[in-house]
Design a protein around this motif. Structure first.
Motif, PDB file in Angstrom:
ATOM      1  N   LYS A   1       0.847  -1.185   0.000  1.00 48.29           N
ATOM      2  CA  LYS A   1       0.000   0.000   0.000  1.00 48.29           C
ATOM      3  C   LYS A   1       0.890   1.245   0.000  1.00 48.29           C
ATOM      4  O   LYS A   1       1.820   1.352   0.785  1.00 48.29           O
ATOM      5  N   PRO A   2       0.614   2.216  -0.873  1.00 48.66           N
ATOM      6  CA  PRO A   2       1.469   3.420  -0.903  1.00 48.66           C
ATOM      7  C   PRO A   2       1.182   4.389   0.233  1.00 48.66           C
ATOM      8  O   PRO A   2       2.067   5.139   0.654  1.00 48.66           O
ATOM      9  N   TYR A   3      -0.048   4.418   0.701  1.00 47.41           N
ATOM     10  CA  TYR A   3      -0.464   5.342   1.784  1.00 47.41           C
ATOM     11  C   TYR A   3      -1.835   4.890   2.255  1.00 47.41           C
ATOM     12  O   TYR A   3      -2.501   4.095   1.580  1.00 47.41           O
ATOM     13  N   PRO A   4      -2.265   5.401   3.404  1.00 48.76           N
ATOM     14  CA  PRO A   4      -3.637   5.110   3.824  1.00 48.76           C
ATOM     15  C   PRO A   4      -4.586   5.903   2.939  1.00 48.76           C
ATOM     16  O   PRO A   4      -4.371   7.078   2.703  1.00 48.76           O
ATOM     17  N   PHE A   5      -5.596   5.274   2.433  1.00 55.89           N
ATOM     18  CA  PHE A   5      -6.446   5.947   1.471  1.00 55.89           C
ATOM     19  C   PHE A   5      -7.493   6.832   2.157  1.00 55.89           C
ATOM     20  O   PHE A   5      -7.720   7.963   1.737  1.00 55.89           O
ATOM     21  N   TYR A   6      -8.147   6.300   3.152  1.00 56.16           N
ATOM     22  CA  TYR A   6      -9.272   7.028   3.737  1.00 56.16           C
ATOM     23  C   TYR A   6      -9.146   7.174   5.248  1.00 56.16           C
ATOM     24  O   TYR A   6     -10.146   7.206   5.958  1.00 56.16           O
TER      25      TYR A   6
ATOM     26  N   ALA B   1      -8.977  -2.149   5.318  1.00 55.45           N
ATOM     27  CA  ALA B   1      -7.891  -2.031   4.338  1.00 55.45           C
ATOM     28  C   ALA B   1      -7.773  -0.600   3.822  1.00 55.45           C
ATOM     29  O   ALA B   1      -6.672  -0.110   3.568  1.00 55.45           O
ATOM     30  N   GLU B   2      -8.892   0.079   3.686  1.00 53.64           N
ATOM     31  CA  GLU B   2      -8.890   1.413   3.102  1.00 53.64           C
ATOM     32  C   GLU B   2      -8.389   2.475   4.078  1.00 53.64           C
ATOM     33  O   GLU B   2      -8.096   3.597   3.667  1.00 53.64           O
ATOM     34  N   ILE B   3      -8.323   2.125   5.333  1.00 51.44           N
ATOM     35  CA  ILE B   3      -7.857   3.059   6.345  1.00 51.44           C
ATOM     36  C   ILE B   3      -6.426   2.725   6.777  1.00 51.44           C
ATOM     37  O   ILE B   3      -5.690   3.595   7.246  1.00 51.44           O
ATOM     38  N   ALA B   4      -6.028   1.479   6.566  1.00 50.46           N
ATOM     39  CA  ALA B   4      -4.753   0.994   7.107  1.00 50.46           C
ATOM     40  C   ALA B   4      -3.571   1.752   6.528  1.00 50.46           C
ATOM     41  O   ALA B   4      -3.552   2.102   5.347  1.00 50.46           O
ATOM     42  N   SER B   5      -2.587   1.957   7.371  1.00 53.85           N
ATOM     43  CA  SER B   5      -1.338   2.569   6.912  1.00 53.85           C
ATOM     44  C   SER B   5      -0.460   1.505   6.272  1.00 53.85           C
ATOM     45  O   SER B   5      -0.575   0.322   6.591  1.00 53.85           O
ATOM     46  N   PRO B   6       0.434   1.915   5.408  1.00 54.31           N
ATOM     47  CA  PRO B   6       1.373   0.946   4.837  1.00 54.31           C
ATOM     48  C   PRO B   6       2.241   0.331   5.927  1.00 54.31           C
ATOM     49  O   PRO B   6       2.449   0.934   6.986  1.00 54.31           O
ATOM     50  N   ALA B   7       2.740  -0.862   5.679  1.00 55.24           N
ATOM     51  CA  ALA B   7       3.643  -1.518   6.617  1.00 55.24           C
ATOM     52  C   ALA B   7       4.784  -2.145   5.837  1.00 55.24           C
ATOM     53  O   ALA B   7       4.603  -2.551   4.684  1.00 55.24           O
ATOM     54  N   LYS B   8       5.943  -2.187   6.465  1.00 56.36           N
ATOM     55  CA  LYS B   8       7.110  -2.784   5.790  1.00 56.36           C
ATOM     56  C   LYS B   8       7.294  -4.245   6.163  1.00 56.36           C
ATOM     57  O   LYS B   8       8.048  -4.961   5.524  1.00 56.36           O
ATOM     58  N   SER B   9       6.621  -4.667   7.209  1.00 61.19           N
ATOM     59  CA  SER B   9       6.769  -6.052   7.613  1.00 61.19           C
ATOM     60  C   SER B   9       5.496  -6.483   8.316  1.00 61.19           C
ATOM     61  O   SER B   9       4.678  -5.660   8.713  1.00 61.19           O
ATOM     62  N   PHE B  10       5.368  -7.793   8.451  1.00 62.75           N
ATOM     63  CA  PHE B  10       4.238  -8.346   9.167  1.00 62.75           C
ATOM     64  C   PHE B  10       4.472  -8.261  10.670  1.00 62.75           C
ATOM     65  O   PHE B  10       5.600  -8.239  11.134  1.00 62.75           O
ATOM     66  N   GLU B  11       3.371  -8.257  11.387  1.00 58.55           N
ATOM     67  CA  GLU B  11       3.454  -8.325  12.844  1.00 58.55           C
ATOM     68  C   GLU B  11       3.925  -9.705  13.284  1.00 58.55           C
ATOM     69  O   GLU B  11       4.609  -9.841  14.276  1.00 58.55           O
ATOM     70  N   ASN B  12       3.549 -10.718  12.457  1.00 59.38           N
ATOM     71  CA  ASN B  12       3.912 -12.104  12.792  1.00 59.38           C
ATOM     72  C   ASN B  12       3.628 -12.401  14.258  1.00 59.38           C
ATOM     73  O   ASN B  12       4.490 -12.848  15.013  1.00 59.38           O
ATOM     74  N   ALA B  13       2.411 -12.078  14.640  1.00 59.38           N
ATOM     75  CA  ALA B  13       2.041 -12.212  16.049  1.00 59.38           C
ATOM     76  C   ALA B  13       2.291 -13.622  16.566  1.00 59.38           C
ATOM     77  O   ALA B  13       1.913 -14.604  15.933  1.00 59.38           O
ATOM     78  N   LYS B  14       2.943 -13.707  17.694  1.00 59.62           N
ATOM     79  CA  LYS B  14       3.267 -14.994  18.310  1.00 59.62           C
ATOM     80  C   LYS B  14       2.531 -15.123  19.635  1.00 59.62           C
ATOM     81  O   LYS B  14       2.009 -14.160  20.181  1.00 59.62           O
ATOM     82  N   GLY B  15       2.515 -16.345  20.130  1.00 64.03           N
ATOM     83  CA  GLY B  15       1.934 -16.562  21.452  1.00 64.03           C
ATOM     84  C   GLY B  15       0.430 -16.539  21.472  1.00 64.03           C
ATOM     85  O   GLY B  15      -0.182 -16.540  22.541  1.00 64.03           O
ATOM     86  N   LEU B  16      -0.172 -16.539  20.302  1.00 61.16           N
ATOM     87  CA  LEU B  16      -1.631 -16.562  20.273  1.00 61.16           C
ATOM     88  C   LEU B  16      -2.088 -18.013  20.340  1.00 61.16           C
ATOM     89  O   LEU B  16      -1.539 -18.886  19.660  1.00 61.16           O
ATOM     90  N   GLU B  17      -3.072 -18.257  21.141  1.00 63.71           N
ATOM     91  CA  GLU B  17      -3.528 -19.626  21.351  1.00 63.71           C
ATOM     92  C   GLU B  17      -4.643 -19.963  20.383  1.00 63.71           C
ATOM     93  O   GLU B  17      -5.643 -19.236  20.310  1.00 63.71           O
ATOM     94  N   GLU B  18      -4.476 -21.061  19.660  1.00 60.83           N
ATOM     95  CA  GLU B  18      -5.532 -21.472  18.743  1.00 60.83           C
ATOM     96  C   GLU B  18      -6.776 -21.837  19.561  1.00 60.83           C
ATOM     97  O   GLU B  18      -6.700 -22.617  20.506  1.00 60.83           O
ATOM     98  N   PRO B  19      -7.935 -21.274  19.193  1.00 63.41           N
ATOM     99  CA  PRO B  19      -9.115 -21.448  20.056  1.00 63.41           C
ATOM    100  C   PRO B  19      -9.715 -22.856  20.010  1.00 63.41           C
ATOM    101  O   PRO B  19     -10.273 -23.296  21.012  1.00 63.41           O
ATOM    102  N   ASP B  20      -9.603 -23.579  18.902  1.00 67.92           N
ATOM    103  CA  ASP B  20     -10.246 -24.898  18.811  1.00 67.92           C
ATOM    104  C   ASP B  20      -9.346 -25.865  18.040  1.00 67.92           C
ATOM    105  O   ASP B  20      -9.683 -26.323  16.948  1.00 67.92           O
TER     106      ASP B  20
END
Lengths: 65, 406
Positions: free
Chosen positions: B223-228, B255-274
């Protein structure tokens, strides 16, 4: 297809199709501004750019993003 | 535009110039909100189909009183010279016979009423395609909501006859996305729009209006910039002035509000619910899930944004039960794939029951080795009830998302 039908569709007489790199916009200095028949943002009714000619015009093509 | 507005306001008041805008957006009401926010009240034309065939915005043009273009992309400092100069009419401007006139407006209704273009039998495919495209444009622009389905069919005929017409594909995408944002929405409309835009861009990769249309709904990594992201600030400032903000037909999505990002959060430690799949499946179809992948085809090594739209089944009066767990979505990344956030929760609203559409957007990145069609496995967990005083159940829905990799 008749010429009037082309106008009614709001087409612009741009000549042969070209990629965007060749022609990023249709405005040519010294040439007439393209004919425009498009909906008004206010109420969706058809508006003609010709309505605004006769005065000097500042035309902005833009997006809010 | 606000910079120009300051420069032109006094000249407009004095009657020395007029200002007109042409907006290039999927959602033109957002441009109206922007204009209201900035206090710009000049007339705007809506060119959602990009009939003007501009590849970039913004573009400012000086047009003299005879309708002749005098300067493209001027600076505000050029304005005084433009206003002061007397321009002689060019020869072309004296011929008004071929210019659109008010009489053509009366013929619009006739053009819309025509169900198909006429006189096409035996004509070459390219000519037929052009006629269908022009007919589709007429229906889209002037036919209103009632003709949107017919406009889409006409665009489809145009691309069937001329598959390499990027403009027709882009415009078909615009029309289908408009239907998606309307009560006439059909399953798969959003994906169809994205797919057509992607194919159009493949035909003309320098068309940045088309590129931005995909990026608007696409992954943060591309994404080049946040659109809205300005929408809420605009509304707040407008209300502070005592005005009512322009109402939007379609609210900007995440998606239309999100700012650009250079990398993923790659969130760790999240517990699978089922993890054991023990939650009973939603076999009655209390909730439908519409899946859209943006872009339509992912470049190997590139990102994609998955849009998962959850709608309670109105035919059985299903509704969310908000007194228990939030809606949760878990996405399992295939080997080599990355997921920005594998677990997403949509907080319940405060009221005990509701029937709103809920949207979950997840970003993934493919490995360089990815190829062909890859299936991403996800599931959603939710509390849903049937009818007003019906049974409320906690259910799981397995979701398979096919991602095409080129």
């Amino acid at each position: 297809m008749s010429a009037s039908s082309w106008f009614l569709a709001g087409l612009f007489l741009l000549g042969a199709a070209a990629g965007a790199a060749d022609k990023p916009h249709p405005f040519v200095v010294g040439e007439p501004v393209p004919e425009l028949l498009l909906p008004s943002a206010e109420d969706g009714r058809p508006r003609l750019l010709a309505e605004f000619l006769g005065s000097k015009l500042v035309l902005h093509v833009f997006a809010s993003w | 535009m606000p910079g120009w507005h300051g420069a032109t306001l006094q000249l407009e008041t004095e009657g020395k110039i007029r200002t007109v805008g042409i907006i290039q957006e999927q959602h033109p009401d957002r441009a109206r909100l922007f204009m209201q926010w900035k206090g710009m009240d000049w007339p705007i034309f809506v060119d959602a189909l990009d009939l003007l065939e501009v590849a970039v915005v913004p573009i400012t043009v000086f047009v003299d009183e005879h309708g002749i273009v005098r300067q493209v992309s001027p600076r505000p400092a050029d304005l005084a010279g433009f206003v002061a100069r007397d321009f002689a009419p060019a020869a072309a401007s004296e011929d008004t016979a071929n210019r659109l006139g008010l009489a053509d407006l009366a013929a619009l209704a006739v053009a819309v009423e025509a169900r198909v273009p006429s006189g096409l039998e035996g004509r070459p495919d390219a000519e037929q395609a052009a006629a269908w495209k022009a007919h589709a444009q007429t229906l889209f622009l002037w036919g209103g909501a009632d003709e949107l389905d017919t406009a889409i069919e006409a665009f489809e005929k145009a691309v069937d006859l001329e598959p390499a017409d990027g403009q027709a594909r882009f415009q078909l995408g615009v029309a289908v996305r408009r239907r998606y944002d309307s009560p006439r929405r059909r399953a798969g409309d959003f994906q169809r729009a994205v797919d057509q835009w992607s194919r159009a861009l493949g035909l003309d990769p320098n068309q940045y209006i088309w590129r931005r249309r995909i990026q608007q709904y696409g992954p943060r990594l591309a994404k080049p910039y946040p659109f809205y992201d300005w929408v809420e600030r605009a509304r707040a400032e407008i209300r502070t002035r005592g005005e009512t903000p322009v109402e939007l037909v379609a609210e900007p999505g995440a998606a239309e509000i999100a700012s650009p990002a250079k990398s993923f959060e790659n969130a760790k430690g999240l517990e699978e619910p089922d993890p054991g799949g023990r939650i009973l499946r939603d076999e009655r179809g209390f909730v439908s899930v519409e899946k859209t992948v943006v872009p339509g085809t992912v470049v190997a090594g590139g990102p994609a944004r998955l849009h998962l739209v959850f709608r309670p089944n109105a035919s059985i009066k299903a509704h969310w039960n908000n007194e228990a767990e939030d809606l949760e979505v878990w996405l399992e990344a295939p080997p080599g794939w990355e997921v920005d956030r594998p677990l997403i929760r949509v907080p319940n609203p405060p009221q005990p029951v509701s029937r709103e559409t809920r949207i979950v957007e997840v970003e993934v990145r493919s490995p360089d080795s990815a190829t062909g069609s890859v299936t991403l496995s996800a599931y959603a967990l939710y509390y849903v009830c049937e009818d007003v005083k019906g049974t409320c159940l906690y259910r799981r829905q397995d979701i398979a998302v096919a991602v095409a990799v080129e």
